[in-house]
Design an enzyme around this catalytic site. Sequence first.
Site, PDB file in Angstrom:
ATOM      1  N   ALA A 273      13.309  48.154  45.759  1.00 41.03           N
ATOM      2  CA  ALA A 273      13.072  47.209  46.856  1.00 41.03           C
ATOM      3  C   ALA A 273      11.820  46.409  46.536  1.00 41.03           C
ATOM      4  O   ALA A 273      10.872  46.927  45.941  1.00 41.03           O
ATOM      5  CB  ALA A 273      12.919  47.931  48.192  1.00 41.03           C
TER       6      ALA A 273
ATOM      7  N   CYS B  36       7.056  29.158  52.366  1.00 39.38           N
ATOM      8  CA  CYS B  36       5.677  28.863  52.782  1.00 39.38           C
ATOM      9  C   CYS B  36       5.479  27.394  53.153  1.00 39.38           C
ATOM     10  O   CYS B  36       4.511  27.050  53.838  1.00 39.38           O
ATOM     11  CB  CYS B  36       4.700  29.227  51.661  1.00 39.38           C
ATOM     12  SG  CYS B  36       4.841  30.919  51.068  1.00 39.38           S
TER      13      CYS B  36
ATOM     14  N   GLY C  82       9.400  42.684  47.913  1.00 32.20           N
ATOM     15  CA  GLY C  82       9.205  41.588  48.845  1.00 32.20           C
ATOM     16  C   GLY C  82       8.963  42.067  50.266  1.00 32.20           C
ATOM     17  O   GLY C  82       8.471  43.177  50.496  1.00 32.20           O
TER      18      GLY C  82
ATOM     19  N   ALA D  91      12.803  39.483  55.542  1.00 33.73           N
ATOM     20  CA  ALA D  91      12.568  39.875  56.928  1.00 33.73           C
ATOM     21  C   ALA D  91      13.141  38.815  57.857  1.00 33.73           C
ATOM     22  O   ALA D  91      13.473  37.713  57.426  1.00 33.73           O
ATOM     23  CB  ALA D  91      11.066  40.043  57.180  1.00 33.73           C
TER      24      ALA D  91
ATOM     25  N   ILE E 135      17.910  52.350  42.661  1.00 32.40           N
ATOM     26  CA  ILE E 135      17.795  51.347  43.719  1.00 32.40           C
ATOM     27  C   ILE E 135      16.325  51.028  43.947  1.00 32.40           C
ATOM     28  O   ILE E 135      15.497  51.928  44.119  1.00 32.40           O
ATOM     29  CB  ILE E 135      18.447  51.822  45.033  1.00 32.40           C
ATOM     30  CG1 ILE E 135      19.952  52.071  44.823  1.00 32.40           C
ATOM     31  CG2 ILE E 135      18.239  50.778  46.138  1.00 32.40           C
ATOM     32  CD1 ILE E 135      20.687  52.532  46.069  1.00 32.40           C
TER      33      ILE E 135
ATOM     34  N   ALA F 111      11.458  34.823  46.852  1.00 34.17           N
ATOM     35  CA  ALA F 111      10.424  35.082  45.850  1.00 34.17           C
ATOM     36  C   ALA F 111      10.658  36.362  45.046  1.00 34.17           C
ATOM     37  O   ALA F 111      10.633  36.346  43.810  1.00 34.17           O
ATOM     38  CB  ALA F 111       9.052  35.131  46.527  1.00 34.17           C
ATOM     39  N   ALA F 112      10.878  37.488  45.735  1.00 32.88           N
ATOM     40  CA  ALA F 112      11.019  38.770  45.044  1.00 32.88           C
ATOM     41  C   ALA F 112      12.277  38.811  44.184  1.00 32.88           C
ATOM     42  O   ALA F 112      12.238  39.211  43.012  1.00 32.88           O
ATOM     43  CB  ALA F 112      11.032  39.912  46.056  1.00 32.88           C
TER      44      ALA F 112
ATOM     45  N   THR G  88      13.029  53.140  45.144  1.00 29.86           N
ATOM     46  CA  THR G  88      13.235  53.897  46.373  1.00 29.86           C
ATOM     47  C   THR G  88      13.431  55.360  45.989  1.00 29.86           C
ATOM     48  O   THR G  88      13.273  55.739  44.823  1.00 29.86           O
ATOM     49  CB  THR G  88      14.485  53.387  47.118  1.00 29.86           C
ATOM     50  OG1 THR G  88      15.663  53.730  46.356  1.00 29.86           O
ATOM     51  CG2 THR G  88      14.431  51.874  47.304  1.00 29.86           C
TER      52      THR G  88
ATOM     53  N   GLY H 194       6.214  37.311  65.130  1.00 29.18           N
ATOM     54  CA  GLY H 194       6.215  38.161  63.945  1.00 29.18           C
ATOM     55  C   GLY H 194       7.604  38.376  63.381  1.00 29.18           C
ATOM     56  O   GLY H 194       8.604  37.847  63.902  1.00 29.18           O
TER      57      GLY H 194
END
Length: 419
Positions: free
Chosen positions: A271, A43, A273, A108, A269, A11-12, A264, A237
Amino acid sequence: MKRVIIIGNSAAGISCAEALRKKDKEIKITILSKEDYTGYNRCLISYYLAGDIKEDKLVYKPKKFYSENDIELLLNKKAGRIEPKKNQVVLEDKTRLDYDYLVLACGASPKLPEIKGIHKKGVFGFRTISDAKGMLELLPITQAACVLGGGLIGLKAAYGLKKRKIEVKVIVKSPQILSQILDKESAGMCKRRLVENGIEIVSGSEAQEIIGEGDCKAVKLDSGKVIASSIVVVGKGVKPNIELAEDSGIKFEEGILVDEYMRTNIPNIYAAGDIAQSYDPILEKTAVNALWPNAIEQGLIAAGSILGEPNKKYPGSVGMNSVEFFGLPVISFGITRPQDGFEEIVFKDAQQDIYRKIVLKNNVVKGAVFVKRIENIGILLKLARLKVDVSGIKDKLPRPDFNFAFTKDLQYDKEEVYI
C-alpha cells in the site's frame, strides 16, 4: 513474467509503475483507475478552479506516458474486492484480474457529514478534476457558495471560488480554521487575510441540512440560520479508501498498515499514498500523512521491494502542509499546537504578518509553523527526523535568517541531512 496490478492512478501508483518499468522491461504492469483521466496533479485543482491555470496544466502523465512505458491503463474501472488467496482483483463489472503483486494506491475520499440533502446536485467534495468541473459548470447561475469545514481542502476551494467572483461563506464548527495543521496565532493570521479578501468565516456553527428540490439552493445551520447557496463544498477532511481491505485479511486502522517496505501483512500486497498508514518518526507511531511527496516516495519504495531491493527502506512519513492565500504563504509540520511537556519558541512581527514557531520536546524539534517568512523550514524538518539535540541553538531556531551554518556545532551526521 511477473504481473503487477496497481489500484490507483495518482502520485503513489504512477511513481510505483514508473520505477518498476525503469528497472524491469518485462514485468506486466496494469493500473486501474475509477476516473476517466490520465495522471493529473490534485494539488493544483484549486488553481484550476480559480482560473489561474488551464486544464492541460493539471496533467503530468499524458496518454503517451503509458503507451511508451508499456503500462496497461484501465480507466473507469473500479475494483470491487480482493481475493488474496487466489491472487485476484475482482472488478465491479465482475471481471477477474490475476496478479503476482498488488499495490493499493487507492487514495482517499472526502468525509461527508451525515446531514439531510448531502447528496443533492451542487454538493461537491474537492478531490478530483470532476469536482472542479462540476463547480465551473454551475458558475454562470451561481452567486453564492458555502464551504463546510475550515480545513485545507475547504479553504482552497473557497479561494478558488472567490477568485471567480463568487460570494463565499466558510462554515466552521471549531473556534479556528486549519485547526489540524496550525496553532491559534497562525490560523488567526490566515483568517484575517481571507476575510480581507472577501471570504466570510462563520465560526461556531455547522450545517444541519442542504435545502433544495434536487438542486442545492441553501444551507440550514444548527443555529437555524439559512444561507442561500447553489454550490456547497464539503471540506471536512478526507478518509483513506480502505474498503478493499475489509474482509480481505489485510490489516488496517485509519489506513492500511505497512512496514518499512510498504508491505501489508500479506507479503505480496503493498500500500502506498493516502491510503497507507506508515511510521511517523516525529510522532513516533504509525499515522496517515496524506501528502503528494510522501505518496511518490512510498510508491518508489513499494516498487523497490517488488523488485527485490531490500536495502531501500522507507524512513517514515511526516505530516507537512503548505499553502498560500492571497499572497500569504504558510507552512507547518509535525506538532503545532500546545501540549503538556512541549516547549515553544516564537518569533513574531505582527505588522509584517511574520510568524515562526518551533515546537520542542526534550530539546528535539517536534514541529514548526511559519507564516510569510517560510524559508529554511526544511532544515528543521531534517533535524526533527534525525532527533538532533538542539539545546545549544534553541534561541536561533525561529530566526528568519536561520540556516545550516547555525547547526555546525551540533552532533549529528552532517551528510545524512542532504539525503
